[in-house]
Design a protein around this motif. Structure first.
Motif, PDB file in Angstrom:
ATOM      1  N   VAL A   1      11.242   6.494  -0.330  1.00  0.00           N
ATOM      2  CA  VAL A   1      10.797   7.845   0.020  1.00  0.00           C
ATOM      3  C   VAL A   1      10.722   8.722  -1.222  1.00  0.00           C
ATOM      4  CG1 VAL A   1      11.383   9.944   1.311  1.00  0.00           C
ATOM      5  CG2 VAL A   1      11.668   7.710   2.388  1.00  0.00           C
ATOM      6  N   ARG A   2      11.747   8.634  -2.070  1.00  0.00           N
ATOM      7  CA  ARG A   2      11.742   9.426  -3.302  1.00  0.00           C
ATOM      8  C   ARG A   2      10.557   9.049  -4.189  1.00  0.00           C
ATOM      9  NH1 ARG A   2      17.387   8.613  -3.200  1.00  0.00           N
ATOM     10  NH2 ARG A   2      17.206   6.908  -4.704  1.00  0.00           N
ATOM     11  N   GLU A   3      10.285   7.756  -4.315  1.00  0.00           N
ATOM     12  CA  GLU A   3       9.153   7.318  -5.138  1.00  0.00           C
ATOM     13  C   GLU A   3       7.840   7.876  -4.609  1.00  0.00           C
ATOM     14  OE1 GLU A   3       9.051   3.106  -5.403  1.00  0.00           O
ATOM     15  OE2 GLU A   3      11.044   2.928  -6.318  1.00  0.00           O
ATOM     16  N   ARG A   4       7.673   7.851  -3.286  1.00  0.00           N
ATOM     17  CA  ARG A   4       6.436   8.345  -2.691  1.00  0.00           C
ATOM     18  C   ARG A   4       6.291   9.854  -2.863  1.00  0.00           C
ATOM     19  NH1 ARG A   4       6.610   4.577   2.864  1.00  0.00           N
ATOM     20  NH2 ARG A   4       5.760   2.688   1.856  1.00  0.00           N
ATOM     21  N   ILE A   5       7.395  10.582  -2.721  1.00  0.00           N
ATOM     22  CA  ILE A   5       7.346  12.029  -2.908  1.00  0.00           C
ATOM     23  C   ILE A   5       6.988  12.360  -4.358  1.00  0.00           C
ATOM     24  CG2 ILE A   5       8.729  14.142  -2.937  1.00  0.00           C
ATOM     25  CD1 ILE A   5      10.285  13.024  -0.568  1.00  0.00           C
ATOM     26  N   GLU A   6       7.597  11.652  -5.312  1.00  0.00           N
ATOM     27  CA  GLU A   6       7.296  11.896  -6.721  1.00  0.00           C
ATOM     28  C   GLU A   6       5.835  11.587  -7.031  1.00  0.00           C
ATOM     29  OE1 GLU A   6      10.102   9.553  -8.834  1.00  0.00           O
ATOM     30  OE2 GLU A   6      11.832  10.815  -8.296  1.00  0.00           O
ATOM     31  N   LEU A   7       5.318  10.507  -6.457  1.00  0.00           N
ATOM     32  CA  LEU A   7       3.912  10.159  -6.665  1.00  0.00           C
ATOM     33  C   LEU A   7       3.003  11.261  -6.124  1.00  0.00           C
ATOM     34  CD1 LEU A   7       1.628   8.177  -7.398  1.00  0.00           C
ATOM     35  CD2 LEU A   7       1.966   7.102  -5.149  1.00  0.00           C
ATOM     36  N   ALA A   8       3.334  11.774  -4.938  1.00  0.00           N
ATOM     37  CA  ALA A   8       2.515  12.817  -4.318  1.00  0.00           C
ATOM     38  C   ALA A   8       2.556  14.102  -5.137  1.00  0.00           C
ATOM     39  CB  ALA A   8       2.999  13.075  -2.894  1.00  0.00           C
ATOM     40  N   ILE A   9       3.761  14.573  -5.454  1.00  0.00           N
ATOM     41  CA  ILE A   9       3.927  15.871  -6.108  1.00  0.00           C
ATOM     42  C   ILE A   9       3.465  15.855  -7.558  1.00  0.00           C
ATOM     43  CG2 ILE A   9       5.599  17.657  -6.751  1.00  0.00           C
ATOM     44  CD1 ILE A   9       5.063  17.450  -3.747  1.00  0.00           C
ATOM     45  N   ALA A  10       3.739  14.759  -8.270  1.00  0.00           N
ATOM     46  CA  ALA A  10       3.455  14.711  -9.710  1.00  0.00           C
ATOM     47  C   ALA A  10       2.042  14.256 -10.038  1.00  0.00           C
ATOM     48  CB  ALA A  10       4.462  13.798 -10.408  1.00  0.00           C
ATOM     49  N   PHE A  11       1.446  13.427  -9.182  1.00  0.00           N
ATOM     50  CA  PHE A  11       0.126  12.871  -9.537  1.00  0.00           C
ATOM     51  C   PHE A  11      -0.963  13.192  -8.522  1.00  0.00           C
ATOM     52  CE2 PHE A  11      -2.914   9.289  -9.168  1.00  0.00           C
ATOM     53  CZ  PHE A  11      -3.601   9.505 -10.363  1.00  0.00           C
ATOM     54  N   ARG A  12      -0.769  12.838  -7.280  1.00  0.00           N
ATOM     55  CA  ARG A  12      -1.856  12.945  -6.306  1.00  0.00           C
ATOM     56  C   ARG A  12      -2.228  14.398  -6.010  1.00  0.00           C
ATOM     57  NH1 ARG A  12      -2.714   7.839  -3.056  1.00  0.00           N
ATOM     58  NH2 ARG A  12      -3.851   9.207  -1.624  1.00  0.00           N
ATOM     59  N   PHE A  13      -1.248  15.233  -5.709  1.00  0.00           N
ATOM     60  CA  PHE A  13      -1.558  16.604  -5.319  1.00  0.00           C
ATOM     61  C   PHE A  13      -2.205  17.415  -6.444  1.00  0.00           C
ATOM     62  CE2 PHE A  13       1.816  16.775  -1.697  1.00  0.00           C
ATOM     63  CZ  PHE A  13       1.122  15.759  -1.044  1.00  0.00           C
ATOM     64  N   PRO A  14      -1.698  17.351  -7.696  1.00  0.00           N
ATOM     65  CA  PRO A  14      -2.378  18.103  -8.771  1.00  0.00           C
ATOM     66  C   PRO A  14      -3.807  17.646  -8.991  1.00  0.00           C
ATOM     67  CG  PRO A  14      -0.163  17.457  -9.452  1.00  0.00           C
ATOM     68  CD  PRO A  14      -0.441  16.730  -8.170  1.00  0.00           C
ATOM     69  N   ASN A  15      -4.107  16.394  -8.655  1.00  0.00           N
ATOM     70  CA  ASN A  15      -5.460  15.865  -8.833  1.00  0.00           C
ATOM     71  C   ASN A  15      -6.293  15.899  -7.555  1.00  0.00           C
ATOM     72  OD1 ASN A  15      -5.603  14.802 -11.713  1.00  0.00           O
ATOM     73  ND2 ASN A  15      -3.675  13.918 -11.007  1.00  0.00           N
ATOM     74  N   LYS A  16      -5.766  16.626  -6.539  1.00  0.00           N
ATOM     75  CA  LYS A  16      -6.494  16.825  -5.275  1.00  0.00           C
ATOM     76  C   LYS A  16      -6.900  15.500  -4.622  1.00  0.00           C
ATOM     77  CE  LYS A  16      -6.569  21.367  -5.382  1.00  0.00           C
ATOM     78  NZ  LYS A  16      -5.691  21.591  -6.529  1.00  0.00           N
TER      79      LYS A  16
END
Length: 481
Positions: free
Chosen positions: A203-218
């Protein structure tokens, strides 16, 4: 095909099929999904069952019962559902409880406005028409006369509101454990077909992926939820998405999955434009099918139930589908994200629209009158959103939405959008290669120069602040065409 290649053999057409495919899947393609596909209901689909009328709710439960053996619930959906259920019930109870008093208060406020109008006219007569006797006005228009005239209307509306409250099948008693009759019905639909909790490390890995990479890149889904109070809540849609892909990887090759959700905001759906209707982001379809051996169909709630009726013969009335298309109330502890369709169907609170009008520094009578016209709802909501997003006024418990008046061409504006170079005068807007929304153009046309300039500047700054409008610096390669 040129060089002897068939269309299916051309890598460009094959690899980017999700993007190139025109329009929505055909009826024949959708029918294949409903014939035997796994069905996943998003949290909002389950919570909305508490909002519908009893007859509609029962029809939908019966329809879901016909496909119960194909339902599967991600752990994230179950968690959000059990946490959000009390908020939905609370919001429903509070709305029904407050309704009679709210109706009665509206009549009281109406008299206050009439009384203010009387005072204004009497002051005009005193200032500009000498010492005229105004006793006739007091005799004709009085609070007593108003109450006598309005009593039948007030009584009828208050009684109707009380009747709805008294007949509601979800009242305050629902908070008592064991009194919620809907919860066990939903549980029975899924049985044991519910995902297990993911490991906390994952869960932590997925949250970090979302917040740090996916969301800033839309990268969809979920990037529009970054305003939520914690990273875990912000990443909820992405956690669901990852669970869905993980489950699909266990299915047989060629299996089909239907994801049903009311959520059609910009982190799930690509907006319409340039001949392309609104549709789930091709990135989602492409990612799902690259990472699994299955196929996915993303469907809105009303469309899903319409297809259950069409393809599986479920008994769902047309009036039920109409009810599904109406906006539903937001959970009490969450802000509701309104889609463009929602904004076109409902008025913003009058005081909120007026506060936005003042915060924007507008002053013309034409725009002030537009705040009361249902035909100008999109403009009203945009003004509310722009002044909120730019911090021009204090914002409280307001619904969330994203509505732009000015867009870069690559943002795919919908039909009717007009190039700024065709409308804007030299010097009014620095980036003439931008496109303007049709409802915004109509407002510019009726605005005096001062307010027209303020609206253009507000639209430009709002677009820049939210990433859809003009860039901070002009694009050297752009021109007014």
């Amino acid at each position: 095909m040129q060089d002897g290649h068939t269309e299916a053999e051309l890598k460009l057409l094959r690899q980017y099929w999700a993007w190139i495919r025109p329009g929505s899947p055909t009826d024949e393609e959708r029918k294949e999904f409903f014939a035997g596909g796994t069905i996943v209901l998003d949290t909002n689909v389950l919570l909305d069952l508490y909002q519908y009328t009893p007859n509609t709710r029962q029809q939908l439960l019966d329809a879901l019962g016909t496909v119960s053996d194909r339902l599967w619930m991600p752990y994230q959906v179950g968690l959000e559902f059990v946490r959000g259920r009390a908020g939905v019930i609370k919001g429903r109870v509070e709305a029904l409880h407050k309704a009679p008093g709210k109706v009665s208060a509206a009549f009281t406020n109406a008299w206050k406005q009439i009384n203010d109008a009387v005072a204004d006219v009497k002051q005009l007569l005193e200032d500009y028409a000498g010492d005229q006797d105004t006793s006739e006005i007091d005799e004709l228009i009085s609070e007593r006369e108003f109450n006598e005239l309005m009593h039948p209307w007030r009584a009828e509306l208050v009684n109707r509101a009380k009747q709805v409250k008294d007949e509601s099948d979800f009242g305050a008693a629902t908070f008592v454990q064991g009194r919620d009759t809907l919860l066990p019905q939903i549980a029975a639909l899924f049985g044991d077909r519910i995902g297990d909790p993911p490991e906390q490390g994952l869960v932590r890995e997925r949250i970090e992926l979302a917040i740090a990479f996916r969301f800033p890149n839309k990268i969809p889904p979920g990037f529009a939820d970054t305003r939520k109070d914690t990273d875990l809540r912000s990443a909820g849609d992405f956690l669901l998405w990852e669970e869905l892909i993980e489950h699909a990887q266990t299915l047989s090759p060629g299996a089909k999955v239907i994801l049903v959700s009311r959520d059609t905001k910009k982190d799930w759906y690509q907006p319409e434009g340039f001949g392309q209707e609104e549709r789930p982001w091709p990135q989602l379809i492409d990612e799902f099918e690259r990472r699994t051996s299955a196929r996915v169909l993303i469907a809105e709630t009303a469309t899903f139930y319409s297809d259950v009726k069409k393809f599986l013969g479920a008994e769902i009335a047309s009036s039920t589908i109409d009810e599904l298309n109406r906006p539903v109330a937001a959970p009490a502890e969450e802000q509701f994200f309104l889609t463009r369709k929602d904004l076109a169907r409902q008025d913003p609170p009058e005081e909120l629209a007026l506060a936005a009008y003042r915060a924007a520094g507008l002053s013309s009578k034409a725009i002030r009158q537009a705040l009361a016209r249902s035909s100008d709802r999109l403009f009203q909501w945009w003004l509310v959103g722009a002044t909120r997003d730019l911090g021009l006024r204090e914002s409280g418990d307001e619904p969330l939405f994203d509505l732009q008046a000015i867009l870069r061409p690559e943002a795919h504006p919908g039909p009717g959008w007009v190039l700024a170079s065709e409308i804007v005068q030299p010097g009014e807007l620095p980036y003439l290669y931008m496109s303007l929304a049709p409802w915004f153009v109509s407002m510019l046309e009726i605005s005096p120069m001062v307010d027209r300039t303020r609206l253009l500047r507000l639209a430009q700054h709002h677009g820049s602040a939210t990433g859809f409008g003009a860039p901070d610096q002009p694009n050297p390669g752009s021109n007014s065409a």
